[in-house]
Design a protein around this motif. Structure first.
Motif, PDB file in Angstrom:
ATOM      1  N   GLY A   1       0.774  -1.239   0.000  1.00 46.74           N
ATOM      2  CA  GLY A   1       0.000   0.000   0.000  1.00 46.74           C
ATOM      3  C   GLY A   1       0.798   1.277   0.000  1.00 46.74           C
ATOM      4  N   GLY A   2       2.068   1.212   0.379  1.00 43.22           N
ATOM      5  CA  GLY A   2       2.879   2.424   0.396  1.00 43.22           C
ATOM      6  C   GLY A   2       4.149   2.223   1.180  1.00 43.22           C
ATOM      7  N   VAL A   3       4.769   3.338   1.513  1.00 45.85           N
ATOM      8  CA  VAL A   3       6.013   3.320   2.292  1.00 45.85           C
ATOM      9  C   VAL A   3       5.904   4.352   3.408  1.00 45.85           C
ATOM     10  CG1 VAL A   3       7.451   2.533   0.374  1.00 45.85           C
ATOM     11  CG2 VAL A   3       7.151   4.984   0.779  1.00 45.85           C
ATOM     12  N   ILE A   4       6.800   4.188   4.398  1.00 43.26           N
ATOM     13  CA  ILE A   4       6.897   5.150   5.496  1.00 43.26           C
ATOM     14  C   ILE A   4       8.271   5.787   5.419  1.00 43.26           C
ATOM     15  CG2 ILE A   4       6.886   5.489   7.981  1.00 43.26           C
ATOM     16  CD1 ILE A   4       5.090   2.989   8.156  1.00 43.26           C
ATOM     17  N   GLU A   5       8.290   7.096   5.286  1.00 41.69           N
ATOM     18  CA  GLU A   5       9.559   7.832   5.280  1.00 41.69           C
ATOM     19  C   GLU A   5       9.817   8.366   6.680  1.00 41.69           C
ATOM     20  OE1 GLU A   5       9.001  10.832   2.291  1.00 41.69           O
ATOM     21  OE2 GLU A   5       9.355   9.424   0.654  1.00 41.69           O
ATOM     22  N   GLY A   6      11.098   8.545   7.003  1.00 43.54           N
ATOM     23  CA  GLY A   6      11.465   9.077   8.322  1.00 43.54           C
ATOM     24  C   GLY A   6      12.199   8.039   9.129  1.00 43.54           C
ATOM     25  N   ASP A   7      11.940   8.034  10.438  1.00 44.99           N
ATOM     26  CA  ASP A   7      12.620   7.100  11.336  1.00 44.99           C
ATOM     27  C   ASP A   7      12.123   5.685  11.076  1.00 44.99           C
ATOM     28  OD1 ASP A   7      14.185   9.026  12.881  1.00 44.99           O
ATOM     29  OD2 ASP A   7      12.231   9.757  13.561  1.00 44.99           O
ATOM     30  N   GLY A   8      13.045   4.732  11.135  1.00 41.18           N
ATOM     31  CA  GLY A   8      12.695   3.350  10.822  1.00 41.18           C
ATOM     32  C   GLY A   8      12.718   2.441  12.034  1.00 41.18           C
ATOM     33  N   ASN A   9      12.749   1.145  11.770  1.00 39.56           N
ATOM     34  CA  ASN A   9      12.788   0.133  12.826  1.00 39.56           C
ATOM     35  C   ASN A   9      14.082   0.224  13.617  1.00 39.56           C
ATOM     36  OD1 ASN A   9      10.350  -1.125  11.992  1.00 39.56           O
ATOM     37  ND2 ASN A   9      11.442  -2.218  10.388  1.00 39.56           N
ATOM     38  N   GLY A  10      14.027  -0.212  14.870  1.00 41.92           N
ATOM     39  CA  GLY A  10      15.246  -0.305  15.666  1.00 41.92           C
ATOM     40  C   GLY A  10      15.022   0.038  17.119  1.00 41.92           C
ATOM     41  N   LYS A  11      16.114   0.049  17.870  1.00 44.65           N
ATOM     42  CA  LYS A  11      16.097   0.427  19.290  1.00 44.65           C
ATOM     43  C   LYS A  11      16.070   1.939  19.380  1.00 44.65           C
ATOM     44  CE  LYS A  11      16.935  -3.461  21.719  1.00 44.65           C
ATOM     45  NZ  LYS A  11      16.015  -3.937  22.718  1.00 44.65           N
ATOM     46  N   ARG A  12      15.177   2.455  20.196  1.00 43.40           N
ATOM     47  CA  ARG A  12      15.043   3.909  20.402  1.00 43.40           C
ATOM     48  C   ARG A  12      14.992   4.183  21.894  1.00 43.40           C
ATOM     49  NH1 ARG A  12      16.355   5.726  15.447  1.00 43.40           N
ATOM     50  NH2 ARG A  12      15.071   4.717  13.888  1.00 43.40           N
ATOM     51  N   ASN A  13      15.581   5.311  22.297  1.00 46.39           N
ATOM     52  CA  ASN A  13      15.618   5.681  23.710  1.00 46.39           C
ATOM     53  C   ASN A  13      14.299   6.258  24.181  1.00 46.39           C
ATOM     54  OD1 ASN A  13      18.272   4.891  24.052  1.00 46.39           O
ATOM     55  ND2 ASN A  13      19.074   6.900  23.576  1.00 46.39           N
ATOM     56  N   TYR A  14      13.986   5.974  25.425  1.00 49.26           N
ATOM     57  CA  TYR A  14      12.806   6.543  26.073  1.00 49.26           C
ATOM     58  C   TYR A  14      12.837   8.057  25.914  1.00 49.26           C
ATOM     59  CZ  TYR A  14       9.461   7.746  29.708  1.00 49.26           C
ATOM     60  OH  TYR A  14       8.389   8.259  30.387  1.00 49.26           O
ATOM     61  N   GLY A  15      11.713   8.630  25.534  1.00 53.53           N
ATOM     62  CA  GLY A  15      11.619  10.079  25.381  1.00 53.53           C
ATOM     63  C   GLY A  15      12.042  10.602  24.027  1.00 53.53           C
ATOM     64  N   GLU A  16      12.639   9.761  23.187  1.00 52.92           N
ATOM     65  CA  GLU A  16      13.065  10.198  21.847  1.00 52.92           C
ATOM     66  C   GLU A  16      11.829  10.468  20.985  1.00 52.92           C
ATOM     67  OE1 GLU A  16      15.810   8.501  18.142  1.00 52.92           O
ATOM     68  OE2 GLU A  16      15.836   7.467  20.061  1.00 52.92           O
ATOM     69  N   VAL A  17      11.850  11.557  20.233  1.00 50.65           N
ATOM     70  CA  VAL A  17      10.728  11.901  19.356  1.00 50.65           C
ATOM     71  C   VAL A  17      11.047  11.406  17.942  1.00 50.65           C
ATOM     72  CG1 VAL A  17       9.326  13.761  18.382  1.00 50.65           C
ATOM     73  CG2 VAL A  17      10.129  13.911  20.751  1.00 50.65           C
ATOM     74  N   LEU A  18      10.140  10.592  17.403  1.00 49.46           N
ATOM     75  CA  LEU A  18      10.305  10.026  16.070  1.00 49.46           C
ATOM     76  C   LEU A  18       9.341  10.706  15.110  1.00 49.46           C
ATOM     77  CD1 LEU A  18      10.423   6.245  17.038  1.00 49.46           C
ATOM     78  CD2 LEU A  18      12.310   7.871  16.891  1.00 49.46           C
ATOM     79  N   HIS A  19       9.746  10.813  13.853  1.00 52.77           N
ATOM     80  CA  HIS A  19       8.943  11.475  12.820  1.00 52.77           C
ATOM     81  C   HIS A  19       8.720  10.507  11.667  1.00 52.77           C
ATOM     82  CE1 HIS A  19       9.888  15.177  14.960  1.00 52.77           C
ATOM     83  NE2 HIS A  19      11.141  14.775  14.958  1.00 52.77           N
ATOM     84  N   PHE A  20       7.459  10.382  11.239  1.00 50.01           N
ATOM     85  CA  PHE A  20       7.100   9.488  10.147  1.00 50.01           C
ATOM     86  C   PHE A  20       6.206  10.229   9.158  1.00 50.01           C
ATOM     87  CE2 PHE A  20       7.240   6.948  14.079  1.00 50.01           C
ATOM     88  CZ  PHE A  20       8.268   6.086  13.778  1.00 50.01           C
ATOM     89  N   THR A  21       6.312   9.842   7.877  1.00 50.48           N
ATOM     90  CA  THR A  21       5.399  10.331   6.852  1.00 50.48           C
ATOM     91  C   THR A  21       4.973   9.136   6.001  1.00 50.48           C
ATOM     92  OG1 THR A  21       6.501  12.486   6.784  1.00 50.48           O
ATOM     93  CG2 THR A  21       5.088  11.927   4.912  1.00 50.48           C
ATOM     94  N   ALA A  22       3.658   8.954   5.875  1.00 46.77           N
ATOM     95  CA  ALA A  22       3.120   7.861   5.061  1.00 46.77           C
ATOM     96  C   ALA A  22       2.965   8.340   3.627  1.00 46.77           C
ATOM     97  CB  ALA A  22       1.765   7.429   5.614  1.00 46.77           C
ATOM     98  N   VAL A  23       3.484   7.542   2.688  1.00 43.98           N
ATOM     99  CA  VAL A  23       3.404   7.873   1.262  1.00 43.98           C
ATOM    100  C   VAL A  23       2.730   6.696   0.554  1.00 43.98           C
ATOM    101  CG1 VAL A  23       4.707   8.459  -0.809  1.00 43.98           C
ATOM    102  CG2 VAL A  23       5.529   9.224   1.445  1.00 43.98           C
ATOM    103  N   PRO A  24       1.498   6.899   0.061  1.00 42.01           N
ATOM    104  CA  PRO A  24       0.789   5.794  -0.586  1.00 42.01           C
ATOM    105  C   PRO A  24       1.396   5.429  -1.943  1.00 42.01           C
ATOM    106  CG  PRO A  24      -0.556   7.791  -0.601  1.00 42.01           C
ATOM    107  CD  PRO A  24       0.698   8.115   0.150  1.00 42.01           C
ATOM    108  N   ALA A  25       1.288   4.155  -2.277  1.00 41.54           N
ATOM    109  CA  ALA A  25       1.692   3.675  -3.603  1.00 41.54           C
ATOM    110  C   ALA A  25       0.583   4.015  -4.602  1.00 41.54           C
ATOM    111  CB  ALA A  25       1.911   2.160  -3.556  1.00 41.54           C
ATOM    112  N   GLN A  26       0.878   3.838  -5.878  1.00 43.33           N
ATOM    113  CA  GLN A  26      -0.125   4.088  -6.913  1.00 43.33           C
ATOM    114  C   GLN A  26      -1.341   3.197  -6.656  1.00 43.33           C
ATOM    115  OE1 GLN A  26       1.207   3.280 -10.912  1.00 43.33           O
ATOM    116  NE2 GLN A  26      -0.364   4.603 -11.779  1.00 43.33           N
TER     117      GLN A  26
END
Length: 181
Positions: free
Chosen positions: A97-122
């Motif tokens: 259905g699409g992709v997610i741009e920005g921060d990806g999978n992985g270990k993240r610290n408590y309190g860290e702010v992550l940013h994502f943008t959803a981009v739909p496929a055709q």
């Protein structure tokens, strides 16, 4: 050979918490008799763990409660805390259905702010976010503060496509029609 100058036979000490949001200690700055002791207890805040007591760069103890014998004036005792790390999983539903741009999978610290943008496929449109199975918004951009293990899902919906079948009459080799919204 060093020496210390004492005022009224007392030694001042200062207690520092690093980072400031990491936790708290049982006692603030104070004074004790020369070669006296002070007992301190460190309590981590949510999302942090106690890393140890330090004087300068030297770790004195890894126990949350420690006793310090003070013989030098203006001793700084530091309680150090570390942010806990959590798994963050980012996924699309359906995967095509699409992709997610920005921060990806992985270990993240408590309190860290992550940013994502959803981009739909055709032939898909964005249909909202879920975080740990709960609805988290309908805008394509999402900011998220890590507070534990997290699964972020961008939902996409297929755009209904219309197929038109037609037969050309004998002698016709093109078709013209108007399309409106």
């Amino acid at each position: 050979v060093g020496w210390s100058q004492l005022v009224d036979g007392t030694v001042a000490y200062k207690v520092v918490v690093t980072p400031a949001a990491g936790g708290q200690v049982s006692s603030a700055d104070g004074t004790v008799a020369a070669c006296g002791s002070v007992e301190l207890t460190a309590t981590p805040a949510d999302g942090y763990e106690f890393a140890g007591w330090y004087i300068g760069d030297e770790r004195q103890s890894i126990e949350a409660t420690a006793t310090f014998t003070l013989d030098a004036p203006l001793t700084t005792i530091e309680a150090r805390f570390l942010a806990e790390a959590y798994d963050v999983t980012v996924q699309c539903s359906p995967a095509a259905g699409g992709v997610i741009e920005g921060d990806g999978n992985g270990k993240r610290n408590y309190g860290e702010v992550l940013h994502f943008t959803a981009v739909p496929a055709q032939y898909y449109e964005f249909d909202g976010w879920t975080v740990n199975g709960e609805d988290a918004g309908s805008e394509p951009a999402l900011d998220l503060t890590v507070q534990g293990a997290t699964v972020v899902t961008a939902r996409f919906a297929a755009i209904e496509r219309v197929t038109i079948d037609y037969d050309l009459m004998a002698g016709w080799n093109w078709v013209s029609f108007g399309v409106t919204d």
